[in-house]
Design an enzyme around this catalytic site. Structure first.
Site, PDB file in Angstrom:
ATOM      1  N   ASP A  65       0.872  -1.175   0.000  1.00  0.00           N
ATOM      2  CA  ASP A  65       0.000   0.000   0.000  1.00  0.00           C
ATOM      3  C   ASP A  65       0.911   1.227   0.000  1.00  0.00           C
ATOM      4  OD1 ASP A  65      -2.137   1.674  -0.097  1.00  0.00           O
ATOM      5  OD2 ASP A  65      -3.168   0.862   1.652  1.00  0.00           O
TER       6      ASP A  65
HETATM    7  C1  BGC Z   1      -4.839   3.468   0.134  1.00  0.00           C
HETATM    8  C2  BGC Z   1      -5.053   2.488  -0.994  1.00  0.00           C
HETATM    9  C3  BGC Z   1      -4.871   3.168  -2.322  1.00  0.00           C
HETATM   10  C4  BGC Z   1      -3.478   3.780  -2.363  1.00  0.00           C
HETATM   11  C5  BGC Z   1      -3.131   4.446  -3.675  1.00  0.00           C
HETATM   12  C6  BGC Z   1      -3.559   4.261  -0.013  1.00  0.00           C
HETATM   13  O1  BGC Z   1      -3.502   5.314   0.868  1.00  0.00           O
HETATM   14  O2  BGC Z   1      -4.851   2.781   1.357  1.00  0.00           O
HETATM   15  O3  BGC Z   1      -6.327   1.913  -0.878  1.00  0.00           O
HETATM   16  O4  BGC Z   1      -5.071   2.280  -3.372  1.00  0.00           O
HETATM   17  O5  BGC Z   1      -3.398   4.742  -1.332  1.00  0.00           O
HETATM   18  O6  BGC Z   1      -3.787   5.632  -3.840  1.00  0.00           O
END
Ligand code: BGC
Length: 750
Positions: free
Chosen positions: A282
């Site tokens: 993530d």
């Molecule tokens: C989130 C994800 C997301 C990623 C990219 C993160 O902060 O937890 O769900 O896909 O950012 O934007």
């Protein structure tokens, strides 16, 4: 030997999961050969580059320099075809090996045409709606060159304080599994290779929805059995559906951050499920293992993440800066790197990026087409839940000539889109006020007096104006709820009451004595006990997206009939959380006649009020159970029959019942099947959803319908941590929600 057997069975599973036919196998063989050939030509630096994902920092020239050196495998947050092509051109034509980039974006519930938030989509109990929504999103997003979305989010979410519940399919493992797989199907289309397909990403792996206290990013402590019985199945279903990628989660579970969790990422995902696609971290979660206290610096974080099985580092830059040295020091093996690169190249090949890296520019727009808007409207229609309808207030009758439209969500084009709408445009939103005026303005006179201008507004003057307007109307349509910003990532709440003066607004409106129809648009289930009491009818619409307005207007006037069901349990008050239907029974289940707090006599004996698992200050029951939702018609269930009440583990039980529309409207009912394993080697939930289906019936029509349930689907991870069906007695219910139904039972023998 044990390892050998494990590997062999993983291979078998992998073949079962991912190979469909001879033609696909041919393509797969060619892909594997191409991967190996490319890998053999790559320098270590180029391999590490493939494992690095950046977020666009805008400057094409600067990004180009890095791409040319082979330092970037994927870019997120580029959304213009010409820019995507410019970046791709550098990768394909100017980098040494010409490996295309993978362009990613969070396309969660629509790109331009916004569908209901996933929680709303889950309320449809209709996988076709989820698939259509994802397909529309894929068509729109791929038209600008995006080929990877970070969806579906399939975290089991049992805590509405957690803002990200909006992105989920709610509390239930089976519903989430079905809806998540349908989303994967929609995003990826018939073949990943098609230019209008997106690689899906099953996230967040895993247990993120159980963050302590609903505070985002927080720790979880889910033991392996519960992980396997409750949190992992939707991910396994996504893998079975062929999800190309998985994303780790921000939480640490039992002390191990997901981004460093080898058990989850390798033992379960790769070895048990045979997954062969990309695991991405993530956002910055590799680097964040330092804050977790799990790695002392970026190098150690990179080591732990790669060794655990994270192929791609989203924006931490830790792989780029540390992996070379880690390999030289022997802390990470060359084969670990090679495997990660294989996974990444495999998905790039499957997406057809090597053959067709560019997106067509200056194509006619595919945004907001009539078909996309119609599908978004249908999704919104089916997502709305009728929670109350006293005296058949809805649909609005001919005698209603003047309506007062009030509340901060009546005309909130941005807020009804909900969270995670990076590319959605409020200029295209159709609000309830617009739709009422446009489609029903010739049938009723509309007085619009919002009362409050946004959901957190506390202005008493506005309330007085709204009440005045209501006095001059035959019925009040109140639209309240949450602004989009009150849910989503990092937007948790400690109290899930209505914000601002909305509760006061409803209370004041109810005192006018006029029929009060409340529609709530929100990112979570809210604690609305009083509002329900004060309203004559209540529709719960979550955040319904671009076409929410026309959908709600049609439901209010009876052009369509509500059919949504709650994908989450509604608590009476925040303090009841976590509250979900498939809990275990405990040794002292709550009692229907438990003594309320105010009735306990002074100096009562310690045990005089009973000793049950409940609160003294609130009834143990929810405000609305899971699966609940009314209709303008009524449905009657009867004549429940099982093909056999004495079954073997390999049997399929056919559960037949009669469903009759006993009211006046053609309407759709979501019939639900629940099962309880009464006694087992470990305690089991009091009820678990096993099947659901939508049935549409004309007034008076009655149908014999059935569910087929393979007994194998009653398997669970037992005391020996084996997934088995244990022989014994089971209860079974068929009905309109998790709180009621026709009941029966059966016995499973070996
Ligand atoms: C989130 C994800 C997301 C990623 C990219 C993160 O902060 O937890 O769900 O896909 O950012 O934007």
């Amino acid at each position: 030997m044990k390892q050998l057997i494990k590997t062999f069975s993983a291979c078998l599973l992998s073949v079962a999961l991912f190979s469909c036919n001879q033609a696909d196998k041919g393509i797969d063989n060619r892909t594997e050969n191409s991967i190996e050939s490319l890998l053999s030509q790559m320098t270590l630096e180029e391999k590490i580059g493939q494992m690095n994902q950046i977020s666009s920092f805008g400057n094409l020239e600067e990004m180009g320099k890095q791409i040319k050196k082979g330092e970037i495998g994927s870019i997120l947050n580029e959304v213009e075809a010409s820019r995507v092509n410019a970046l791709q051109r550098v990768a394909v034509e100017e980098s040494r090996l010409g490996i295309p980039l993978l362009i990613a974006r969070d396309v969660i519930h629509g790109f331009k045409t916004i569908f209901p938030i996933p929680l709303g989509q889950a309320a449809t109990f209709n996988p076709q709606i989820a698939e259509d929504g994802a397909r529309v999103a894929a068509i729109e997003a791929s038209s600008v060159g995006i080929r990877w979305t970070f969806a579906p989010m399939i975290d089991i979410s049992r805590d509405p304080r957690w803002g990200r519940i909006a992105e989920s399919c709610g509390e239930d493992t089976y519903l989430t599994s079905v809806m998540g797989a349908a989303m994967v199907k929609g995003f990826q289309g018939d073949s990943l290779n098609h230019p209008a397909s997106l690689a899906a990403c099953a996230k967040h792996f895993v247990a993120y929805g159980a963050s302590e206290g609903g505070r985002d990013y927080n720790s979880t402590n889910i033991p392996e059995r519960q992980l396997r019985n409750v949190y992992l199945p939707p991910f396994e279903a996504a893998a079975r559906q062929g999800a190309a990628t998985f994303m780790t989660s921000f939480n640490d579970n039992d002390g191990v951050p997901s981004t460093g969790n080898k058990f989850i990422l390798k033992d379960v995902l790769r070895d048990e499920w045979g997954f062969d696609g990309i695991v991405v971290s993530d956002w910055a979660s590799v680097g964040e293992m330092i804050s977790h206290g799990f790695a002392k610096d970026a190098a150690e974080a990179a080591m732990k993440a790669t060794n655990a099985g994270v192929d791609m580092d989203m924006v931490s830059n830790a792989y780029l800066t540390s992996l070379k040295q880690l390999i030289e020091n022997g802390k990470v093996s060359q084969s670990t790197i090679d495997n990660a690169v294989r996974h990444i190249l495999r998905i790039k090949f499957r997406l057809g990026l090597f053959d067709n890296p560019y997106v067509k520019e200056n194509q006619p727009s595919v945004f907001y087409t009539p078909d996309h808007l119609a599908k978004a409207k249908e999704a919104a229609l089916q997502s709305v839940i009728l929670l109350k309808n006293d005296n058949k207030t809805l649909p609005l009758k001919e005698n209603i000539k003047t309506i007062a439209v009030v509340g901060p969500m009546a005309d909130a084009p941005h807020d009804q889109l909900g969270t995670w709408i990076f590319d959605g445009e409020k200029a295209h939103t159709q609000t309830p006020l617009m739709a009422l005026r446009e489609h029903y303005g010739n049938r009723v006179r509309i007085i619009y007096e919002p009362g409050l201008t946004y959901s957190r507004d506390k202005s008493p003057a506005g309330i007085a104006r709204a009440v005045n307007a209501a006095r001059g109307a035959d019925a009040i349509l109140a639209f309240i709820g949450e602004e989009a910003i009150l849910s989503g990532e990092a937007h948790s709440l400690a109290e899930i009451n209505l914000q601002g003066a909305q509760a006061e607004l409803i209370s004041a409106l109810s005192k006018t004595g006029k029929p009060l129809v409340t529609t709530i648009m929100a990112g979570r289930q809210l604690a609305i006990q009083e509002t329900v009491k004060q309203s004559s009818a209540l529709l719960y619409a979550f955040h319904p997206g671009t076409m929410g307005g026309p959908a709600i207007a049609d439901l209010l006037f009876g052009e369509a009939v509500p059919s949504g069901k709650t994908p989450v349990t509604f608590p009476k008050i925040t303090g009841q959380i976590p509250l979900f239907y498939s809990h275990n029974n405990t040794g002292r289940p709550p009692h229907a006649t438990q003594t309320p707090l105010d009735s306990i006599p002074l100096e009562a004996g310690q045990t005089s009020a009973g000793a049950f698992s409940s609160y003294m200050d609130v009834d143990h029951r929810p405000l609305f159970p899971f699966g609940y939702g009314l209709s303008y018609t009524t449905f009657e269930y009867s004549n429940l029959q099982l093909s056999s009440t004495d079954v073997k583990k390999e049997d399929v039980i056919t559960i037949t019942f009669n469903l009759k529309n006993t009211g006046e409207y053609e309407a759709t009912e979501v019939a639900q099947l629940y099962v309880q394993d009464i006694y087992a080697s470990v305690t089991r939930p009091v009820k678990e959803l096993k099947r659901f289906q939508r049935f549409t019936l004309k007034p008076g029509e009655s149908k014999n319908v059935s569910f087929n349930l393979p007994v194998q689907e009653l398997a669970f991870w037992n005391i020996d941590m084996k997934k088995v069906v244990e022989p014994g007695d089971f209860n079974l219910w068929v009905g309109t929600d998790s709180g009621q139904g026709l009941s029966s039972g059966f016995k499973v023998t070996d």
